[in-house]
Design an enzyme around this catalytic site. Structure first.
Site, PDB file in Angstrom:
ATOM      1  N   PHE A  20       0.803  -1.222   0.000  1.00 46.55           N
ATOM      2  CA  PHE A  20       0.000   0.000   0.000  1.00 46.55           C
ATOM      3  C   PHE A  20       0.831   1.264   0.000  1.00 46.55           C
ATOM      4  CE2 PHE A  20       0.775  -0.522   4.573  1.00 46.55           C
ATOM      5  CZ  PHE A  20       1.076   0.774   4.966  1.00 46.55           C
ATOM      6  N   GLU A  48      -5.157  -3.846  -1.707  1.00 45.10           N
ATOM      7  CA  GLU A  48      -6.581  -3.520  -1.733  1.00 45.10           C
ATOM      8  C   GLU A  48      -6.894  -2.242  -0.962  1.00 45.10           C
ATOM      9  OE1 GLU A  48      -6.029  -6.679   1.538  1.00 45.10           O
ATOM     10  OE2 GLU A  48      -5.103  -6.041  -0.338  1.00 45.10           O
ATOM     11  N   CYS A  65       9.744   1.227   3.559  1.00 44.04           N
ATOM     12  CA  CYS A  65      10.730   0.249   4.033  1.00 44.04           C
ATOM     13  C   CYS A  65      12.133   0.822   4.066  1.00 44.04           C
ATOM     14  CB  CYS A  65      10.688  -1.007   3.170  1.00 44.04           C
ATOM     15  SG  CYS A  65      11.226  -0.766   1.463  1.00 44.04           S
ATOM     16  N   SER A  82       5.873  -6.923   3.900  1.00 44.04           N
ATOM     17  CA  SER A  82       6.454  -7.228   5.200  1.00 44.04           C
ATOM     18  C   SER A  82       7.247  -8.529   5.149  1.00 44.04           C
ATOM     19  CB  SER A  82       5.355  -7.340   6.252  1.00 44.04           C
ATOM     20  OG  SER A  82       4.566  -8.499   6.023  1.00 44.04           O
TER      21      SER A  82
END
Length: 498
Positions: A149, A176, A281, A226
Site C-alpha cells: 500500500f 486492496e 521500508c 512485510s
C-alpha cells in the site's frame, strides 16, 4: 459508492465474486469507494488472458516493445498530477511526496526503454573447429507482481515495465487499501498501445495471492511487503516451481559519528524518519548516536520535529499526512505509549494528535524516543510509522555491531566527514543499500534495489540489471556450420539479411 473492479484482457471487468474491501480517505476517515476482491475464477481469467497474449508479445520485436514504452513514458509524464492525486486520496501522503513517487517509478519505465541494450547476447567464435557458442536471454512467461500500500504507483512500476520490456506478460495484484493508482497505470498502458492481456490488474486479498502462487501458468512472482509475508510468498511460490523475488521489511539504522555536521544529520533524520509518515521500508527508524553526539543531536531533532506541519495530503501546507488506516495508526501509537514502560525516554510524543476539521482522519503526530535499546518493542519491531528511535553507542565498533546484529539488512547510512570511516562502514555494514551522508539510499533505476538477511528472500534484487535477469532466462546455443569451401553454387545477388 464507487466500486473498483479488475483490468483483464485490456478492458475493465466488473467482479462477480460478491466480495469487497473498503477504500478509505485516510485524511477524513470516510469510505468513498470499495474494491472488488477477486475469486479464484477471476484470477484464472487474468492468467488465461496473459497466457494468450504471451504467444504474440514474447515474439514481438524490440522495436515494437520500446515504441510502446516511449509512448507510455510520455503519457505518464503528462498525467503525473492525476496519478499523484489518486495516491494522496487513498494513501494519504502529501501531494509533493506522491509526485516524487511517480517520478521514481518512471525511472524504471525509462530504464525499460533501453531494453535492447540490456538484452544483447554474447558470442564466442571458433571455440572448436567451425563451432560458435552464443548466449541469449528470453522471457520467462506469465509473471505476477504483488505490491504494498505504501507506494501504490512506484512499486508496480518497479516490476511490470521491465517485465513487459523483456517480453513477458504481467498480472498485478496491488494492495486492496489503495488500488486506484495501479488500475490507472493499466488504463494508460492501453492508451499507449499495449496489446490486450499483456498487463492485467486483479484486485483482491489472500485468495487472489494464493491462486497466483499456485497457478501452474504463472512462472515468476515479484513481491514487496512485510517480512512474514515475504517468507510466505517465497515458500509457497518456490514449492510450486516458480522463481521468486520477495522483498521484506526493515529496521534501517543511521549512524552519526562525532565529526558529523549535526545540523545536517538532524535535517536528514527528520526527512528520512517522518517523510511519507514513516510508511516506507527505507525510512530511517533508528539513529545511532556515537560518542558524545547524543544529547545535542536529540535536541536538534526534537526542535525540528516540533515545527513539522501535519495535515491532509491535498493541503499544500502539509509536510506529512495521515497513516493508511485507523488500525495501523492505533498500532503505531501503542509503540510510543509502551516505550517509557520499557525504559525509553519519550522526547516527543505524537500520540493524541488530531487535525482540526479532520478529527476522524487517521492522523498521529511524530514521535521521538531516546535511550532505546535492543529488546524493547520499539527497537525490535518494524513500526512503519512516524516514530524515530535514538540508540546511544560509545564507539564506532559498538555502533557497527549493533547495526549488524539486526535481523534486517535493507538500508543503512553513516553521517561523517571522515572518508576513512565512511569507506570502512560501507565495507563492514551488513545491508544491501548503503548511504554515506545520504539517509535513504534508494538506488537509481539502473542499479538494483534490495536488502540482505530478513529483508530479501530470493537471489535477485528488483529492477536494474537484477530485474532483467529475473524476468529472463539464459540460453546457450552451440552451432557448427560447414565451411563455405564445402559448398558449391553461384549467387550474383546483393547480400542481404533475411
Amino acid at each position: 459508492m464507487k466500486t473498483l473492479g479488475h483490468w483483464i484482457g485490456g478492458k475493465p471487468v466488473e467482479s462477480a465474486s460478491g466480495s469487497f474491501g473498503p477504500v478509505y480517505n485516510p485524511a477524513t476517515g470516510a469510505q468513498p469507494a470499495q474494491v472488488s476482491l477477486a475469486s479464484v475464477e477471476e484470477v484464472d481469467a487474468a492468467v488465461a488472458a496473459a497466457k494468450d497474449a504471451y504467444a504474440d508479445w514474447s515474439q514481438s520485436s524490440l522495436a515494437r516493445r520500446t515504441a510502446f514504452l516511449f509512448k507510455y513514458r510520455e503519457l505518464l509524464d503528462a498525467r503525473r498530477d492525476e496519478i499523484a492525486a489518486l495516491i494522496t486520496a487513498e494513501h494519504g501522503k502529501v501531494h509533493s511526496d506522491a509526485l516524487g513517487e511517480v517520478a521514481r517509478g518512471m525511472e524504471i519505465v525509462e530504464l525499460a526503454c533501453g531494453i535492447p541494450e540490456k538484452l544483447k547476447g554474447e558470442l564466442s567464435t571458433q571455440v572448436s573447429t567451425r563451432v560458435d557458442v552464443s548466449s541469449i536471454r528470453q522471457a520467462v512467461g506469465v509473471v505476477a507482481g504483488i505490491t504494498p500500500f505504501n507506494f501504490p504507483a512506484m512499486v508496480p512500476m518497479w516490476m511490470f515495465p521491465l517485465a513487459i520490456a523483456c517480453g513477458n506478460t504481467f498480472i498485478l495484484k496491488p494492495s486492496e487499501k489503495d488500488p486506484s493508482a495501479s488500475y490507472r497505470l493499466a488504463e494508460i498502458a492501453a492508451e499507449a498501445g499495449l496489446p490486450d492481456g499483456v498487463l492485467n490488474v486483479v484486485n483482491g486479498d489472500k485468495v487472489a495471492v494464493d491462486r497466483l502462487l499456485s497457478h501452474p501458468d504463472v512462472a515468476a512472482v515479484s513481491f514487496v511487503g512485510s517480512t512474514p509475508i515475504a517468507k510466505y510468498i517465497q515458500a509457497e511460490a518456490t514449492a510450486n516451481g516458480k522463481r521468486v523475488q520477495a522483498l521484506g521489511g526493515a529496521k534501517n539504522h543511521m549512524m552519526v559519528l562525532p565529526d558529523a555536521d549535526l545540523d545536517h544529520a538532524a535535517d536528514n533524520a527528520i526527512n528520512a524518519a517522518y517523510g511519507s509518515a514513516g510508511e516506507r521500508c527505507m525510512a530511517v527508524s533508528v539513529v545511532v548516536a556515537v560518542g558524545d553526539t547524543g544529547d545535542a543531536l536529540v535536541s536538534k531533532i526534537a526542535e525540528r520535529a516540533a515545527r513539522l506541519r501535519i495535515g491532509p495530503g491535498d493541503d499544500p501546507a502539509s509536510e506529512m499526512g495521515p497513516l493508511i488506516t485507523r488500525e495501523h495508526r492505533d498500532k503505531v501509537v501503542s509503540y510510543v505509549t509502551g516505550a517509557a514502560a520499557q525504559g525509553a525516554e519519550v522526547v516527543v510524543d505524537g500520540t493524541g494528535f488530531s487535525v482540526e476539521g479532520h478529527e476522524s482522519g487517521f492522523f498521529t503526530g511524530v514521535s521521538l524516543l531516546d535511550k532505546v535499546k535492543p529488546g524493547m518493542a520499539a527497537y525490535d519491531d518494524e513500526i512503519f510509522g512516524p516514530v524515530l528511535c535514538v540508540v546511544r553507542a560509545e564507539t564506532y565498533d559498538e555502533a557497527i555491531a549493533l547495526i549488524n546484529g539486526s535481523k534486517w539488512g535493507n538500508g543503512t547510512a553513516i553521517f561523517t566527514r571522515d572518508g576513512g570511516a565512511a569507506r570502512r562502514f560501507q565495507l563492514e555494514v551488513e545491508a544491501g543499500m548503503v548511504g554515506v551522508n545520504v539517509p535513504i539510499p534508494v538506488p537509481v533505476g539502473y542499479h538494483s534495489f534490495g536488502g540482505w538477511k530478513q529483508s530479501l528472500f530470493g537471489d535477485l534484487h528488483i529492477y536494474g540489471n537484477d530485474g532483467v535477469r529475473f524476468y529472463t532466462r539464459g540460453k546457450v546455443v552451440t552451432t557448427r556450420w560447414p565451411d563455405p569451401s564445402d559448398s558449391a553454387g553461384i549467387n550474383l545477388g546483393f547480400p542481404s539479411n533475411s
